[in-house]
Scaffold this motif. Structure first.
Motif, mmCIF file in Angstrom:
data_model
loop_
_atom_site.group_PDB
_atom_site.id
_atom_site.type_symbol
_atom_site.label_atom_id
_atom_site.label_comp_id
_atom_site.label_asym_id
_atom_site.label_seq_id
_atom_site.Cartn_x
_atom_site.Cartn_y
_atom_site.Cartn_z
ATOM 1 N N ARG A 52 0.843 -1.194 0.000
ATOM 2 C CA ARG A 52 0.000 0.000 0.000
ATOM 3 C C ARG A 52 0.883 1.250 0.000
ATOM 4 O O ARG A 52 1.742 1.414 0.858
ATOM 5 N N TYR A 53 0.617 2.123 -0.965
ATOM 6 C CA TYR A 53 1.333 3.390 -1.097
ATOM 7 C C TYR A 53 0.322 4.527 -1.034
ATOM 8 O O TYR A 53 -0.732 4.457 -1.656
ATOM 9 N N GLU A 54 0.658 5.579 -0.318
ATOM 10 C CA GLU A 54 -0.190 6.774 -0.245
ATOM 11 C C GLU A 54 0.363 7.815 -1.214
ATOM 12 O O GLU A 54 1.580 8.046 -1.255
ATOM 13 N N THR A 99 -4.644 6.389 -2.735
ATOM 14 C CA THR A 99 -3.903 5.191 -2.376
ATOM 15 C C THR A 99 -3.664 4.343 -3.618
ATOM 16 O O THR A 99 -4.550 4.209 -4.466
ATOM 17 N N GLU A 135 -2.595 0.511 -4.396
ATOM 18 C CA GLU A 135 -2.393 -0.837 -3.845
ATOM 19 C C GLU A 135 -1.711 -1.669 -4.929
ATOM 20 O O GLU A 135 -2.343 -2.036 -5.914
#
Length: 182
Positions: A9-11, A40, A42
């Motif tokens: 998961r990356y914001e 986000t 994913e």
């Protein structure tokens, strides 16, 4: 060419990202940006099963002219009082070499329509704080009128002042904080 991105998961990092738009006005293009957005990314083990969600604060639009920005925020165009946010939720990703087609539902001014973005991976790495980062560039073209963003008049005896096609460009850098699994 196969793209290798660490799953997780990356914001979206709004400080190192941008969302811009351009539309024809008479004989040239008007360009602008949205300054406030979040989302986000994913990244799945199988890259084509990855997903994206994003939200844009439409009132944060900026074209460099305050009067024009206020007009675009008004009821003739984005109507931010009634529709303060635009959203995107991906529905699929298809790989074709270096190019990926990111499909999803885009909601602007309360209208949701399917869109396809040309998506390119621009790189990844670890920043000086130990955070994993990934970068993408995505582009698409949408019809303003299809989303109810009309506000157009014609020149006396001539064509409309504004074009309907609007180009969207997203330069996104997303981050997985150090110490967290990306």
């Amino acid at each position: 060419m196969s793209i290798e991105i660490k799953p997780g998961r990356y914001e979206i990092d709004p400080v190192h990202s941008s969302i811009s738009f351009s539309t024809r006005f008479v004989a040239a293009r008007v360009r602008g940006t949205f300054g406030a957005f979040s989302g986000t990314v994913e990244v799945a083990e199988d890259l084509v099963k990855s997903s994206v969600t994003a939200a844009i604060d439409v009132a944060s639009l900026h074209t460099g002219t305050e009067a024009r920005d206020d007009h675009l925020r008004g009821a003739d165009y984005f109507d931010v009082a009634a529709h303060p946010e635009a959203t995107f939720t991906s529905t699929g990703l298809e790989a074709d070499g270096d190019r990926h087609a990111l499909r999803g539902d885009l909601t602007i001014r309360g209208t949701t329509l399917p869109v396809e973005l040309d998506l390119y991976f621009t790189g990844d790495g670890v920043d000086h704080y130990g955070n994993s980062r990934v970068g993408f560039r995505a582009t698409t073209r949408v019809s303003r009128a299809a989303f109810g963003v009309a506000g157009n008049v014609s020149q006396p005896g001539g064509p409309l002042l504004m074009g309907d096609a609007t180009e969207l460009t997203l330069e996104i850098q997303a981050i997985a904080p150090a110490g967290e699994e990306a």
